[in-house]
Design an enzyme around this catalytic site. Structure first.
Site, PDB file in Angstrom:
ATOM      1  N   ASN A   4       0.893  -1.151   0.000  1.00 13.94           N
ATOM      2  CA  ASN A   4       0.000   0.000   0.000  1.00 13.94           C
ATOM      3  C   ASN A   4       0.933   1.202   0.000  1.00 13.94           C
ATOM      4  OD1 ASN A   4      -1.680   2.162   0.512  1.00 13.94           O
ATOM      5  ND2 ASN A   4      -2.950   1.050   1.975  1.00 13.94           N
ATOM      6  N   HIS A  25       0.351   7.333  -6.765  1.00 18.61           N
ATOM      7  CA  HIS A  25      -0.110   8.184  -7.848  1.00 18.61           C
ATOM      8  C   HIS A  25       1.001   8.880  -8.617  1.00 18.61           C
ATOM      9  CE1 HIS A  25      -3.690   7.285  -5.674  1.00 18.61           C
ATOM     10  NE2 HIS A  25      -3.266   7.963  -4.626  1.00 18.61           N
ATOM     11  N   GLU A  61      -0.791  -4.585  -5.265  1.00 21.30           N
ATOM     12  CA  GLU A  61      -1.105  -3.247  -4.767  1.00 21.30           C
ATOM     13  C   GLU A  61      -2.415  -3.315  -3.993  1.00 21.30           C
ATOM     14  OE1 GLU A  61      -2.184   1.127  -6.668  1.00 21.30           O
ATOM     15  OE2 GLU A  61      -2.257  -0.637  -7.947  1.00 21.30           O
ATOM     16  N   HIS A  94      -5.249  -0.989  -1.373  1.00 22.63           N
ATOM     17  CA  HIS A  94      -5.713   0.264  -0.779  1.00 22.63           C
ATOM     18  C   HIS A  94      -6.920  -0.048   0.087  1.00 22.63           C
ATOM     19  CE1 HIS A  94      -3.010   2.633  -3.196  1.00 22.63           C
ATOM     20  NE2 HIS A  94      -3.375   1.889  -4.223  1.00 22.63           N
ATOM     21  N   ARG A 135     -13.050   8.352  -4.794  1.00 18.80           N
ATOM     22  CA  ARG A 135     -12.533   9.509  -4.058  1.00 18.80           C
ATOM     23  C   ARG A 135     -12.046  10.567  -5.043  1.00 18.80           C
ATOM     24  NH1 ARG A 135      -8.570   7.627   0.398  1.00 18.80           N
ATOM     25  NH2 ARG A 135      -8.844   9.786   1.020  1.00 18.80           N
TER      26      ARG A 135
END
Length: 143
Positions: free
Chosen positions: A75, A81, A99, A101, A108
């Protein structure tokens, strides 16, 4: 066959339980880590957990992982990003990385929907709270 995994928590995850509880919940990182280790044991996996707020420390840990671990769950927090350096480290180590989250990054802020690390990961899991980590443990155990 996957036997030993590394879980990497990136920036601000050390504040789980305090930081934005409406998004991340009230449970601490220590409880999350205990649960991840237990899930890994249930899958027959040895698990180490690492957290850093520093990009270079995460890269160094990924580099070392190539010699010590069979898979990685990461994470990368906000580094997801824009950190091409973490992306390149994942690509370089040639062991499967998943990955994760906690929140649904697609529900979001617009910038959160972009992941520069996803293309070099085996897969991505988001939006299931701490379950995102548990699903990644299960996925690695099945590789």
């Amino acid at each position: 066959m996957i036997k030993k995994i590394l879980v990497i928590h990136g920036p601000n995850l050390n504040l789980l339980g305090e930081r934005e509880p409406g998004i991340y919940g009230n449970t601490s990182i220590d409880v999350l880590n205990e649960n991840i280790i237990e899930r890994a044991k249930d899958q027959g996996l040895e698990c180490e957990i690492f957290q850093s707020n520093h990009e270079g420390a995460i890269i160094d840990k990924l580099h070392a992982a190539r010699l010590e671990f069979d898979g990685v769950i990461i994470n990368a927090g906000a580094y997801t990003h824009y950190s091409y350096a973490i992306r390149d480290a994942i690509a370089a180590i040639k062991i499967p990385c998943i990955e994760v989250h906690i929140s649904n990054v697609f529900a979001r802020d617009d910038f959160r929907a972009n992941s520069v690390i996803a293309p070099v990961c085996k897969g991505s899991i988001s939006g299931f709270g701490f379950g995102s980590y548990y699903l990644a443990v299960q996925a690695l155990s099945e590789l």
